[in-house]
Scaffold this motif. Structure first.
Motif, PDB file in Angstrom:
ATOM      1  N   LEU A 577       0.333  36.815  60.944  1.00 35.04           N
ATOM      2  CA  LEU A 577      -0.948  36.555  59.481  1.00 35.04           C
ATOM      3  C   LEU A 577      -0.365  37.722  58.175  1.00 35.04           C
ATOM      4  CD1 LEU A 577      -3.859  35.326  61.494  1.00 35.04           C
ATOM      5  CD2 LEU A 577      -2.939  33.890  60.321  1.00 35.04           C
ATOM      6  N   ASP A 578       0.262  38.831  59.190  1.00 34.53           N
ATOM      7  CA  ASP A 578       0.503  39.328  57.601  1.00 34.53           C
ATOM      8  C   ASP A 578       2.258  39.139  56.990  1.00 34.53           C
ATOM      9  OD1 ASP A 578       1.830  40.781  59.598  1.00 34.53           O
ATOM     10  OD2 ASP A 578       1.171  43.089  59.569  1.00 34.53           O
ATOM     11  N   ASP A 579       2.308  38.048  57.116  1.00 37.33           N
ATOM     12  CA  ASP A 579       3.380  37.756  56.334  1.00 37.33           C
ATOM     13  C   ASP A 579       3.592  38.133  54.524  1.00 37.33           C
ATOM     14  OD1 ASP A 579       5.262  37.999  58.813  1.00 37.33           O
ATOM     15  OD2 ASP A 579       5.316  35.469  59.262  1.00 37.33           O
ATOM     16  N   GLU A 580       4.749  38.847  54.180  1.00 41.68           N
ATOM     17  CA  GLU A 580       4.472  38.666  53.266  1.00 41.68           C
ATOM     18  C   GLU A 580       4.069  36.916  52.339  1.00 41.68           C
ATOM     19  OE1 GLU A 580       7.701  40.000  51.464  1.00 41.68           O
ATOM     20  OE2 GLU A 580       7.631  41.583  52.537  1.00 41.68           O
ATOM     21  N   ILE A 581       4.741  35.554  53.392  1.00 38.44           N
ATOM     22  CA  ILE A 581       4.561  34.811  52.676  1.00 38.44           C
ATOM     23  C   ILE A 581       3.473  34.267  52.110  1.00 38.44           C
ATOM     24  CG2 ILE A 581       5.007  33.111  54.875  1.00 38.44           C
ATOM     25  CD1 ILE A 581       6.439  32.386  51.493  1.00 38.44           C
ATOM     26  N   LEU A 582       2.476  34.652  53.047  1.00 35.86           N
ATOM     27  CA  LEU A 582       0.731  34.215  52.722  1.00 35.86           C
ATOM     28  C   LEU A 582       0.204  34.682  52.063  1.00 35.86           C
ATOM     29  CD1 LEU A 582      -0.224  34.354  56.625  1.00 35.86           C
ATOM     30  CD2 LEU A 582       0.587  32.165  55.371  1.00 35.86           C
ATOM     31  N   LEU A 583       0.611  36.043  51.367  1.00 34.53           N
ATOM     32  CA  LEU A 583       0.027  37.159  50.325  1.00 34.53           C
ATOM     33  C   LEU A 583       0.542  36.144  49.082  1.00 34.53           C
ATOM     34  CD1 LEU A 583      -1.357  38.940  48.579  1.00 34.53           C
ATOM     35  CD2 LEU A 583       0.859  40.489  48.772  1.00 34.53           C
ATOM     36  N   GLY A 584       1.983  35.805  49.007  1.00 37.40           N
ATOM     37  CA  GLY A 584       2.451  34.957  47.541  1.00 37.40           C
ATOM     38  C   GLY A 584       2.270  33.929  47.644  1.00 37.40           C
ATOM     39  N   GLY A 585       1.916  33.139  48.498  1.00 37.65           N
ATOM     40  CA  GLY A 585       0.972  31.535  48.837  1.00 37.65           C
ATOM     41  C   GLY A 585      -0.302  31.853  48.606  1.00 37.65           C
ATOM     42  N   TYR A 586      -0.891  32.394  48.776  1.00 38.41           N
ATOM     43  CA  TYR A 586      -2.550  32.675  48.560  1.00 38.41           C
ATOM     44  C   TYR A 586      -3.144  33.435  47.773  1.00 38.41           C
ATOM     45  CZ  TYR A 586      -1.877  28.795  52.400  1.00 38.41           C
ATOM     46  OH  TYR A 586      -1.452  27.978  53.699  1.00 38.41           O
ATOM     47  N   GLY A 587      -2.387  34.671  47.236  1.00 39.56           N
ATOM     48  CA  GLY A 587      -2.825  35.294  46.673  1.00 39.56           C
ATOM     49  C   GLY A 587      -3.896  36.550  47.938  1.00 39.56           C
ATOM     50  N   PRO A 588      -4.262  37.852  47.156  1.00 39.33           N
ATOM     51  CA  PRO A 588      -4.893  38.179  48.232  1.00 39.33           C
ATOM     52  C   PRO A 588      -5.694  37.921  49.344  1.00 39.33           C
ATOM     53  CG  PRO A 588      -5.268  38.755  45.669  1.00 39.33           C
ATOM     54  CD  PRO A 588      -4.102  37.683  45.527  1.00 39.33           C
ATOM     55  N   LYS A 589      -7.041  37.294  48.180  1.00 39.11           N
ATOM     56  CA  LYS A 589      -8.397  36.799  49.168  1.00 39.11           C
ATOM     57  C   LYS A 589      -7.893  36.633  49.979  1.00 39.11           C
ATOM     58  CE  LYS A 589     -11.815  37.126  45.690  1.00 39.11           C
ATOM     59  NZ  LYS A 589     -11.598  36.435  44.214  1.00 39.11           N
ATOM     60  N   LYS A 590      -7.368  35.234  50.337  1.00 44.67           N
ATOM     61  CA  LYS A 590      -7.241  33.947  51.445  1.00 44.67           C
ATOM     62  C   LYS A 590      -6.223  34.705  52.495  1.00 44.67           C
ATOM     63  CE  LYS A 590      -6.113  30.292  52.895  1.00 44.67           C
ATOM     64  NZ  LYS A 590      -5.873  27.899  52.566  1.00 44.67           N
ATOM     65  N   SER A 591      -4.936  35.393  52.079  1.00 42.68           N
ATOM     66  CA  SER A 591      -4.262  36.350  52.486  1.00 42.68           C
ATOM     67  C   SER A 591      -5.072  37.439  53.454  1.00 42.68           C
ATOM     68  CB  SER A 591      -3.105  36.722  51.832  1.00 42.68           C
ATOM     69  OG  SER A 591      -2.405  37.766  51.035  1.00 42.68           O
ATOM     70  N   GLU A 592      -5.984  38.290  52.936  1.00 39.77           N
ATOM     71  CA  GLU A 592      -6.776  39.415  53.474  1.00 39.77           C
ATOM     72  C   GLU A 592      -7.439  38.954  54.664  1.00 39.77           C
ATOM     73  OE1 GLU A 592      -6.908  42.335  54.357  1.00 39.77           O
ATOM     74  OE2 GLU A 592      -5.363  42.610  52.927  1.00 39.77           O
ATOM     75  N   ARG A 593      -8.505  37.177  54.704  1.00 36.61           N
ATOM     76  CA  ARG A 593      -8.769  36.393  55.268  1.00 36.61           C
ATOM     77  C   ARG A 593      -7.999  36.401  56.269  1.00 36.61           C
ATOM     78  NH1 ARG A 593     -11.775  33.708  51.824  1.00 36.61           N
ATOM     79  NH2 ARG A 593      -9.926  32.174  51.782  1.00 36.61           N
ATOM     80  N   LEU A 594      -6.956  36.195  56.211  1.00 35.08           N
ATOM     81  CA  LEU A 594      -6.028  35.380  57.141  1.00 35.08           C
ATOM     82  C   LEU A 594      -5.183  36.851  57.955  1.00 35.08           C
ATOM     83  CD1 LEU A 594      -3.762  32.771  55.616  1.00 35.08           C
ATOM     84  CD2 LEU A 594      -4.694  31.984  57.743  1.00 35.08           C
ATOM     85  N   LYS A 595      -5.389  37.656  57.577  1.00 34.79           N
ATOM     86  CA  LYS A 595      -4.835  39.259  58.461  1.00 34.79           C
ATOM     87  C   LYS A 595      -6.541  39.246  59.239  1.00 34.79           C
ATOM     88  CE  LYS A 595      -2.077  42.401  55.235  1.00 34.79           C
ATOM     89  NZ  LYS A 595      -2.049  43.026  54.765  1.00 34.79           N
ATOM     90  N   ARG A 596      -6.908  39.655  58.300  1.00 35.78           N
ATOM     91  CA  ARG A 596      -8.543  39.749  59.582  1.00 35.78           C
ATOM     92  C   ARG A 596      -8.536  39.290  60.155  1.00 35.78           C
ATOM     93  NH1 ARG A 596     -10.794  41.152  54.523  1.00 35.78           N
ATOM     94  NH2 ARG A 596     -12.447  38.364  54.771  1.00 35.78           N
ATOM     95  N   ARG A 597      -8.392  37.786  60.899  1.00 32.62           N
ATOM     96  CA  ARG A 597      -8.293  36.903  62.007  1.00 32.62           C
ATOM     97  C   ARG A 597      -7.662  37.121  62.508  1.00 32.62           C
ATOM     98  NH1 ARG A 597      -7.604  30.477  61.462  1.00 32.62           N
ATOM     99  NH2 ARG A 597      -7.233  30.698  63.668  1.00 32.62           N
ATOM    100  N   GLY A 598      -6.463  38.062  61.896  1.00 33.19           N
ATOM    101  CA  GLY A 598      -4.838  38.364  62.760  1.00 33.19           C
ATOM    102  C   GLY A 598      -5.494  39.599  63.624  1.00 33.19           C
TER     103      GLY A 598
END
Ligand SMILES: Nc1ncnc2c1ncn2[C@@H]1O[C@H](COP(=O)(O)OP(=O)(O)OP(=O)(O)O)[C@@H](O)[C@H]1O
Length: 654
Positions: A577-598
């Motif tokens: 859930l901290d893979d680069e592709i998530l930041l690239g695809g969703y931007g910082p806000k959503k990818s941060e949320r996923l990271k926190r979930r992870g």
């Protein structure tokens, strides 16, 4: 002969006729009509002595040069090629390969699954085009592949009386000219593009102006070789068409002139900006706009720029330009990392191609990014701003009279290929049914857990004797993972852009019992991993993908290293859930949320795979838009220049 709907069904795998129609529709099925005719010629050709075979080929060449259309010679040419392959390489072209060859000849890009033998397939349309005597070019992605494929196929061409030339980086002009004078010429798209530009500069020099400029380009060698190296653009077969025609097309090829006085000032400014950038704090001195990947200085930021001491040479620069130096430098420090996007070799920045994992020799980032990276690493600053000549890959290929291509993975980009290059993508069925098996994807909370999971999976497969190939997205990650495996006692070989010299040897060993190889994207197309003794029995090669790439095509290329030519093989995808592709695809806000979930998760998480694929699709769409915009601007620029009577390749704005 047992034929049905024009095809020799005794020679093709069962159900194949149907599958051709199902996959490719009428075009491919129409070309399939030539298969029985080629087969019919085979017994007689097999009886010929080597010199008679060559004579047949010369006869065909004569007919082509007398103006007989190539379409009418296809059957005989392909039959000769198949016989030469059988004799000299121990490989008799499969029917599906003949079909692929026919499609390439008819201006298509054929999509053949990885491991189906595109190298051998290429010989068919190459030979057919070459008999006309105007040269046939095959462009691939790197010097290694160009040389490997040319040398591998050379005995076949020579058996048919054809000469083979190879273009390599750093090759002297005279050798290049000889290589282009051959019947077939293998090289990289980049080198062929640079040769085109250098020839054009030379021709202009010969017709009058700019003598000095060309002298500079050639490092003073111009006097000796004052003839162009290429002899026209007749037929081009693009290997790895999607990679070359789409991925590489994002950066134009540029030949730069020597720096003048302005460049000296710019060099000072780049160095200065690299030094002071750490003084700028996000949200205080600048804002980072994620979607646009742009930096905006705030009022305080601009004040800071004005207040900082600067070298005297910079006095001549307007403030707005100095702001740009600073923002560029900050941008580079956030987005460009050593051993990921680039390496430093002999005091030079060399780009690591994100898609092939290889060093992109001679390529530079645009808009001052390259120079900012050079300043970041404290190496000498080079200039491309003063352009002498430039061309995009699209332009180069569209200048060929006839264009065809091959790829393992084009269907995801077929619309783009059709629109830009006006070529059809034709999927060709496999020779034997593929038995590659996907094991369930594992999603972890963070990178650390993921790497542990990868190590466990690799060691488990290793324990039963299977060879394992692990793909990583960057050089530093490949090294980290190899270190982790070594700690657990696994004997690991690394294949990345730092080990290019040993590539062939590493690849040759990668399919042996119990071997673990950690690679970057370098283990993509062209890496033919042959299974060692006993490996078939334990299940073939196991491929581990450790992250999604910016294009699904690249993932598929890695997966394609296993299960080749009907061999068994498995692959598994690991994600975090901290893979680069998530930041690239969703931007910082959503990818941060996923990271926190992870961060809360322990062990694999279920049901999240599609989140990753969606992120990848968004990145793919963004790149597609970027390329369209670039192409549009290039076209507009050229139109204006043509209207002004200029040469759009040579009279380029800085
Ligand atoms: N007609 C044939 N007869 C026997 N072996 C063949 C034939 N065609 C291809 N092969 C074998 O298949 C393997 C794969 O060939 P090649 O590397 O050209 O595949 P490819 O399609 O380029 O794959 P990739 O896209 O993964 O690079 C090679 O080992 C080659 O020797």
């Amino acid at each position: 002969m047992d034929t049905k709907r024009g095809m020799d069904v005794s020679r093709v795998p069962r159900g194949w006729t149907r599958s051709v129609r199902a996959v490719a529709g009428d075009r491919l099925a129409k070309w399939a009509a030539c298969l029985p005719k080629i087969a019919e010629l085979e017994p007689a050709l097999q009886k010929l002595a080597d010199h008679q075979l060559r004579k047949e080929s010369l006869g065909l060449r004569y007919r082509a040069r007398s103006g007989e259309p190539l379409d009418r010679l296809l059957v005989e040419a392909f039959a000769l090629c198949r016989e030469a392959g059988r004799r000299k390489l121990g490989m008799r072209h499969f029917d599906v390969q003949l079909l692929g060859g026919a499609a390439v000849h008819h201006r298509s890009i054929v999509e053949m699954q990885t491991g189906e033998g595109k190298t051998l397939t290429a010989t068919l349309p190459m030979y057919l085009a070459a008999i006309e005597g105007k040269g046939a070019h095959l462009a691939t992605v790197n010097d290694y592949l160009a040389r490997r494929d040319a040398e591998w196929m050379k005995p076949l061409y020579e058996a048919l009386g054809m000469t083979v030339g190879i273009i390599q980086g750093q090759q002297p002009q005279d050798d290049r000219r000889k290589a282009y004078a051959c019947d077939v010429t293998y090289g990289t798209a980049n080198e062929m593009g640079f040769d085109f530009l250098r020839d054009r500069l030379l021709l202009r020099t010969l017709s009058g102006g700019q003598q000095d400029l060309f002298g500079q380009m050639m490092g003073g060698a111009a006097g000796k070789s004052d003839e162009p190296v290429q002899r026209g653009l007749h037929f081009m077969l693009v290997d790895e068409a999607d990679s070359i025609l789409i991925d590489e097309a994002r950066t134009p090829l540029i030949i730069s002139a020597l720096p003048g006085e302005d460049e000296q000032i710019a060099a000072e400014a780049y160095r200065w900006a690299a030094e002071v950038k750490t003084k700028f704090v996000e949200d205080e001195h600048f804002e980072y706009e994620h979607d646009e990947r742009s930096i905006e200085l705030s009022l305080a930021g601009r004040q800071l720029v004005r207040g900082l001491p600067k070298p005297a040479a910079m006095d001549r620069l307007p403030l707005s330009v100095i702001y740009e130096y600073v923002t560029r430098s900050i941008k580079v420090s956030r987005e460009m990392f050593l051993n990921r996007q680039y390496v430093v070799r002999d005091g030079e920045i060399v780009i690591v191609d994100e898609f092939t994992g290889r060093l992109a020799e001679g390529r530079k980032w645009r808009a001052g990014i390259h120079q900012a990276v050079e300043a970041q690493e404290g190496v000498e600053i080079t200039f491309a701003t003063n352009q002498a000549a430039r061309i995009t890959v699209q332009d180069l290929f569209l200048r060929y009279e006839r264009l065809g291509g091959m790829t393992g993975t084009a269907s995801t980009s077929s619309r783009e290929l059709r629109k830009i290059y006006t070529v059809h993508v034709e999927p060709v069925p496999t020779n034997r049914p593929p038995v590659r098996q996907q094991l369930p994807t594992l999603v972890f909370g963070d990178a650390e857990q993921k790497w542990q999971g990868v190590v466990e999976d690799a060691l488990a497969q290793h324990a039963i004797g299977r060879p394992v190939l692990i793909g990583t997205r960057s050089i530093d990650k490949s090294e980290k993972l190899a270190g982790m495996l070594a700690e657990r006692g696994g004997a690991v070989t690394i294949l990345n852009a730092k080990h290019v010299e040993r590539e062939a040897e590493i690849v040759a060993a990668a399919g042996e019992m119990g071997k673990i190889t950690v690679a970057t994207n370098m283990a993509g197309r062209g890496t033919d991993i042959r299974l060692g003794p006993g490996v078939l029995e334990v299940g073939g090669l196991h491929v581990i993908c450790t992250e999604l790439h910016e294009a699904q095509r690249i993932d598929r290329q890695l997966i394609g290293r296993c299960g080749r030519q009907g061999d068994p093989g498995t692959y598994r995808q690991f994600l975090a859930l901290d893979d680069e592709i998530l930041l690239g695809g969703y931007g910082p806000k959503k990818s941060e949320r996923l990271k926190r979930r992870g961060a809360e998760a322990t062990g694999p998480i279920k049901g999240l795979e599609s989140v990753f694929r969606k992120a990848q699709q968004r990145v793919e769409r963004r790149h597609f838009r970027d390329r369209k915009v670039m192409l549009y601007h290039e076209k507009e620029r050229q139109k204006v220049q043509r209207q002004m009577g200029q040469d759009p390749y040579l009279d380029t704005p800085g």
